[in-house]
Motif scaffolding. Structure first.
Motif, short mmCIF file in Angstrom:
data_model
loop_
_atom_site.label_atom_id
_atom_site.label_comp_id
_atom_site.label_asym_id
_atom_site.label_seq_id
_atom_site.Cartn_x
_atom_site.Cartn_y
_atom_site.Cartn_z
N MET A 161 40.40 46.74 32.77
CA MET A 161 40.51 45.64 33.63
C MET A 161 41.80 45.38 34.31
O MET A 161 42.98 45.54 33.54
CB MET A 161 40.21 44.28 32.84
N ARG A 162 42.09 44.95 35.33
CA ARG A 162 43.29 45.02 36.22
C ARG A 162 43.47 43.65 36.31
O ARG A 162 44.75 43.17 36.47
CB ARG A 162 43.34 45.85 37.43
N ARG A 163 42.32 42.80 37.05
CA ARG A 163 42.92 41.59 37.32
C ARG A 163 41.41 40.50 37.13
O ARG A 163 40.64 41.05 36.90
CB ARG A 163 43.03 41.19 38.79
N GLY A 164 41.61 39.34 37.16
CA GLY A 164 40.58 38.36 37.13
C GLY A 164 40.62 37.62 35.52
O GLY A 164 41.53 37.86 34.84
N LEU A 165 39.38 36.78 35.34
CA LEU A 165 39.23 36.38 34.15
C LEU A 165 38.02 36.44 33.50
O LEU A 165 36.96 36.27 34.33
CB LEU A 165 39.40 34.75 34.47
N ALA A 187 45.97 44.33 33.28
CA ALA A 187 46.18 43.21 33.39
C ALA A 187 44.96 42.12 33.51
O ALA A 187 44.02 42.62 33.28
CB ALA A 187 47.02 42.91 34.87
N GLY A 188 45.15 40.91 33.69
CA GLY A 188 44.08 40.09 33.87
C GLY A 188 44.05 39.19 32.52
O GLY A 188 44.84 39.33 31.71
N THR A 189 43.13 38.24 32.39
CA THR A 189 42.81 37.41 31.38
C THR A 189 41.55 37.47 30.80
O THR A 189 40.42 37.38 31.58
CB THR A 189 43.08 36.04 31.59
#
Length: 277
Positions: free
Chosen positions: A167-171, A188-190
């Motif tokens: 995963m690179r971005r987002g939630l 990255a991301g959460t």
């Protein structure tokens, strides 16, 4: 906001590839285009009208925003919402793999369970699962090196293994339990998990944040304990989570870990600490 409803004419007992259905999300709702849209059933090309009864709101003309509703689905429904771009899609029933994969906008809501690769490689948009999901949520599709790179996934039930892999971005927010190797190779991301997470989470994690609302049995050895810290995360997310009808505590105290130090990763794991009153 108007709606277009799809009810199966037959019991779907073979693989139904719904990938082409997402063409409708672009905004062309002419009845002939909907009824004659081609999808694959059991390896054969079929029209929507061959498989579904289509009920179109009588006032749908010149309406920019539309809700699509697919009823009585099952695990043979594959690639639902693949490349979805705009408008809202509601699915009533279970579905197979690749729900919302590579979507770039709009909303997908599933009132049921889904199989693997939910939201894989998605760019933007919102997915809400009112049930359980299997493996590879928000992950990279096999052969890809970047998974989810934007958007929001909410799972009210459990999720399987390899959630958030690459995963690179987002939630991603999971209300219940998550399986093995969560956040593996997280770039990255959460990711937020309210209940239990299985072992080997954060393996090869590079950056990003994994928030555990419940203390796991063991933090992997490849993470370094940075001690108790106070964060404003709950305050920042309180309004957002409330709007999504997600219950969140107001606890700001977390134990922070950094890793995966085996690959010099700077990802963080935040484990919520109970505050004694």
């Amino acid at each position: 906001m108007k709606k277009i409803e799809f009810n199966p004419k037959i019991k779907i007992k073979k693989i139904l590839d719904m990938r082409n259905f997402s063409i409708l999300s672009n905004g062309d709702f002419k009845p002939n285009k909907i009824l004659n849209l081609k999808i694959m059933y059991d390896g054969k090309e079929k029209r929507i009208s061959d498989l579904f009864e289509v009920k179109i709101d009588s006032k749908f003309k010149n309406v920019k925003k539309t809700v699509f509703i697919i009823n009585k689905t099952n695990h043979f429904f594959e690639n639902v919402g693949y490349y979805w771009k705009e408008n809202k899609l509601i699915v009533n029933g279970d579905v197979g793999s690749f729900l919302g994969a590579k979507m770039s906008g709009g909303i997908i809501e599933l009132n049921g369970n889904c199989e693997n690769f939910l939201g894989a490689n998605m760019f933007d948009g919102e997915i809400k699962i009112n049930g359980n999901a299997m493996d590879y949520v928000g992950s990279a599709i096999f052969g890809e090196t970047i998974g989810m790179s934007g958007g929001l996934i909410i799972i009210k039930g459990n999720a399987g293994d390899f959630l958030g892999s690459f995963m690179r971005r987002g939630l991603i927010f999971v209300e219940c339990n998550v399986g093995f190797k969560c956040a593996k190779n997280l770039i990255a991301g959460t990711v937020i998990i309210k209940k239990n997470v299985e072992t080997c989470f954060g393996n090869a994690m590079k950056r990003g944040t994994l928030i555990l609302k419940k203390n796991p049995k063991k933090i992997p050895d490849y993470f370094v304990d940075c001690g108790i810290q106070e964060f404003n995360f709950p305050t920042l997310f309180e309004k957002f989570l409330k709007n999504k009808k997600i219950k969140n505590s107001n606890n700001k105290i977390y134990r922070k870990y950094i890793g995966d130090r085996n690959n010099m990763g700077l990802g963080e794991i935040l484990v919520e600490e109970l505050v004694k009153k």
